[in-house]
Motif scaffolding. Sequence first.
Motif, PDB file in Angstrom:
ATOM      1  N   VAL A  36       0.883  -1.182   0.000  1.00 30.50           N
ATOM      2  CA  VAL A  36       0.000   0.000   0.000  1.00 30.50           C
ATOM      3  C   VAL A  36       0.913   1.223   0.000  1.00 30.50           C
ATOM      4  N   GLY A  37       0.567   2.187  -0.832  1.00 32.47           N
ATOM      5  CA  GLY A  37       1.382   3.394  -0.924  1.00 32.47           C
ATOM      6  C   GLY A  37       0.503   4.629  -0.947  1.00 32.47           C
ATOM      7  N   ALA A  38       1.069   5.745  -0.519  1.00 29.09           N
ATOM      8  CA  ALA A  38       0.339   7.021  -0.517  1.00 29.09           C
ATOM      9  C   ALA A  38       1.262   8.149  -0.940  1.00 29.09           C
ATOM     10  N   LYS A  39       0.721   9.047  -1.765  1.00 27.52           N
ATOM     11  CA  LYS A  39       1.470  10.221  -2.214  1.00 27.52           C
ATOM     12  C   LYS A  39       1.714  11.175  -1.055  1.00 27.52           C
ATOM     13  N   ARG A  40       0.749  11.284  -0.151  1.00 21.25           N
ATOM     14  CA  ARG A  40       0.826  12.085   1.076  1.00 21.25           C
ATOM     15  C   ARG A  40       0.888  13.586   0.825  1.00 21.25           C
ATOM     16  N   LEU A  41       0.254  14.065  -0.237  1.00 22.96           N
ATOM     17  CA  LEU A  41       0.122  15.516  -0.399  1.00 22.96           C
ATOM     18  C   LEU A  41      -1.003  16.038   0.480  1.00 22.96           C
ATOM     19  N   ARG A  42      -1.865  15.129   0.937  1.00 21.53           N
ATOM     20  CA  ARG A  42      -2.909  15.463   1.909  1.00 21.53           C
ATOM     21  C   ARG A  42      -3.006  14.287   2.879  1.00 21.53           C
ATOM     22  N   PRO A  43      -3.667  14.455   4.021  1.00 27.77           N
ATOM     23  CA  PRO A  43      -3.754  13.356   4.997  1.00 27.77           C
ATOM     24  C   PRO A  43      -4.447  12.120   4.409  1.00 27.77           C
ATOM     25  N   LEU A  44      -4.120  10.967   4.946  1.00 25.34           N
ATOM     26  CA  LEU A  44      -4.826   9.745   4.552  1.00 25.34           C
ATOM     27  C   LEU A  44      -6.313   9.906   4.838  1.00 25.34           C
ATOM     28  N   PRO A  45      -7.162   9.291   4.025  1.00 29.69           N
ATOM     29  CA  PRO A  45      -8.596   9.312   4.358  1.00 29.69           C
ATOM     30  C   PRO A  45      -8.806   8.710   5.753  1.00 29.69           C
ATOM     31  N   CYS A  46      -9.585   9.385   6.588  1.00 31.60           N
ATOM     32  CA  CYS A  46      -9.780   8.882   7.957  1.00 31.60           C
ATOM     33  C   CYS A  46     -10.526   7.547   7.947  1.00 31.60           C
ATOM     34  N   THR A  47     -11.239   7.250   6.842  1.00 36.41           N
ATOM     35  CA  THR A  47     -11.983   5.983   6.764  1.00 36.41           C
ATOM     36  C   THR A  47     -11.139   4.823   6.245  1.00 36.41           C
ATOM     37  N   LEU A  48      -9.896   5.103   5.816  1.00 37.52           N
ATOM     38  CA  LEU A  48      -9.055   4.044   5.248  1.00 37.52           C
ATOM     39  C   LEU A  48      -8.902   2.883   6.240  1.00 37.52           C
ATOM     40  N   PHE A  49      -9.156   1.669   5.773  1.00 32.72           N
ATOM     41  CA  PHE A  49      -9.091   0.420   6.544  1.00 32.72           C
ATOM     42  C   PHE A  49     -10.257   0.238   7.515  1.00 32.72           C
ATOM     43  N   ASP A  50     -11.251   1.145   7.477  1.00 35.54           N
ATOM     44  CA  ASP A  50     -12.445   0.940   8.305  1.00 35.54           C
ATOM     45  C   ASP A  50     -13.207  -0.292   7.812  1.00 35.54           C
ATOM     46  N   LYS A  51     -13.707  -1.083   8.744  1.00 38.38           N
ATOM     47  CA  LYS A  51     -14.561  -2.237   8.446  1.00 38.38           C
ATOM     48  C   LYS A  51     -13.899  -3.258   7.524  1.00 38.38           C
ATOM     49  N   VAL A  52     -12.572  -3.347   7.573  1.00 41.04           N
ATOM     50  CA  VAL A  52     -11.870  -4.370   6.797  1.00 41.04           C
ATOM     51  C   VAL A  52     -11.815  -5.654   7.624  1.00 41.04           C
ATOM     52  N   LEU A  53     -12.263  -6.750   7.041  1.00 45.35           N
ATOM     53  CA  LEU A  53     -12.173  -8.057   7.701  1.00 45.35           C
ATOM     54  C   LEU A  53     -10.821  -8.676   7.337  1.00 45.35           C
ATOM     55  N   TRP A  54      -9.851  -8.467   8.220  1.00 44.10           N
ATOM     56  CA  TRP A  54      -8.493  -8.932   7.956  1.00 44.10           C
ATOM     57  C   TRP A  54      -8.443 -10.456   7.867  1.00 44.10           C
ATOM     58  N   SER A  55      -7.480 -10.967   7.096  1.00 47.04           N
ATOM     59  CA  SER A  55      -7.271 -12.416   6.918  1.00 47.04           C
ATOM     60  C   SER A  55      -8.457 -13.097   6.248  1.00 47.04           C
ATOM     61  N   THR A  56      -9.131 -12.377   5.370  1.00 47.27           N
ATOM     62  CA  THR A  56     -10.215 -12.961   4.572  1.00 47.27           C
ATOM     63  C   THR A  56      -9.955 -12.634   3.103  1.00 47.27           C
ATOM     64  N   PRO A  57     -10.656 -13.299   2.179  1.00 52.18           N
ATOM     65  CA  PRO A  57     -10.476 -12.999   0.752  1.00 52.18           C
ATOM     66  C   PRO A  57     -11.024 -11.638   0.326  1.00 52.18           C
ATOM     67  N   LYS A  58     -11.624 -10.884   1.280  1.00 52.92           N
ATOM     68  CA  LYS A  58     -12.217  -9.594   0.931  1.00 52.92           C
ATOM     69  C   LYS A  58     -11.380  -8.404   1.387  1.00 52.92           C
ATOM     70  N   VAL A  59     -10.148  -8.653   1.817  1.00 56.96           N
ATOM     71  CA  VAL A  59      -9.346  -7.574   2.399  1.00 56.96           C
ATOM     72  C   VAL A  59      -9.169  -6.410   1.420  1.00 56.96           C
TER      73      VAL A  59
END
Length: 198
Positions: A141-164
Amino acid sequence: MTKRHLVIFARAPQTGRVKRRLGAEIGLREAARFYRRILSAQIERMARDPRWTVWLFVTPDTALRHPAWRLVPMSRRRPQREGDLGRRMKRPFETLLPGPVVLVGSDIPAMRPYHIARAFDLLGRHDLVFGPARDGGFWLVGAKRLRPLPCTLFDKVLWSTPKVLADTLASIPSHVTTALADTLDDVDDAEALRRLTL
């Protein structure tokens, strides 16, 4: 030129603490040996490249002086600290010096510097970049970082599943541009290890 940062997310290569799913099939000691070999090769390969600065974000937090990190100066080692995987992955993007950041796992045998260079190139035209894995997750995962990361990034991610990856992309607001880099895989089980050695 803006400094590029490559973050390797790594777990100290201790028997019984790494590659446990693989270890259940080939033995914990052999799995740790495999992980240590892949990790060392990856750090060496990436640390030699002058196009970016390599940082290590490690777990457990007490392992900052582990000999596996010897090619990366102490000043560029950081603890991952607490939180779920999403929270821990956000931390380098929020704390490193200015410049684009690409974060990768520590056990991607096929990863080469040209994969990383391509991801940074994509960040020239997009806010975020992801490297898909065939199991539905992502290895980069990479970010340009010209602005802050979206605060919702990685919200509601079911880790260790095929839907990550799908969950992660769904957590990104529509005004944030994304791109996909190369598809690569880590080695989590004996079948993946067999494919690697063919």
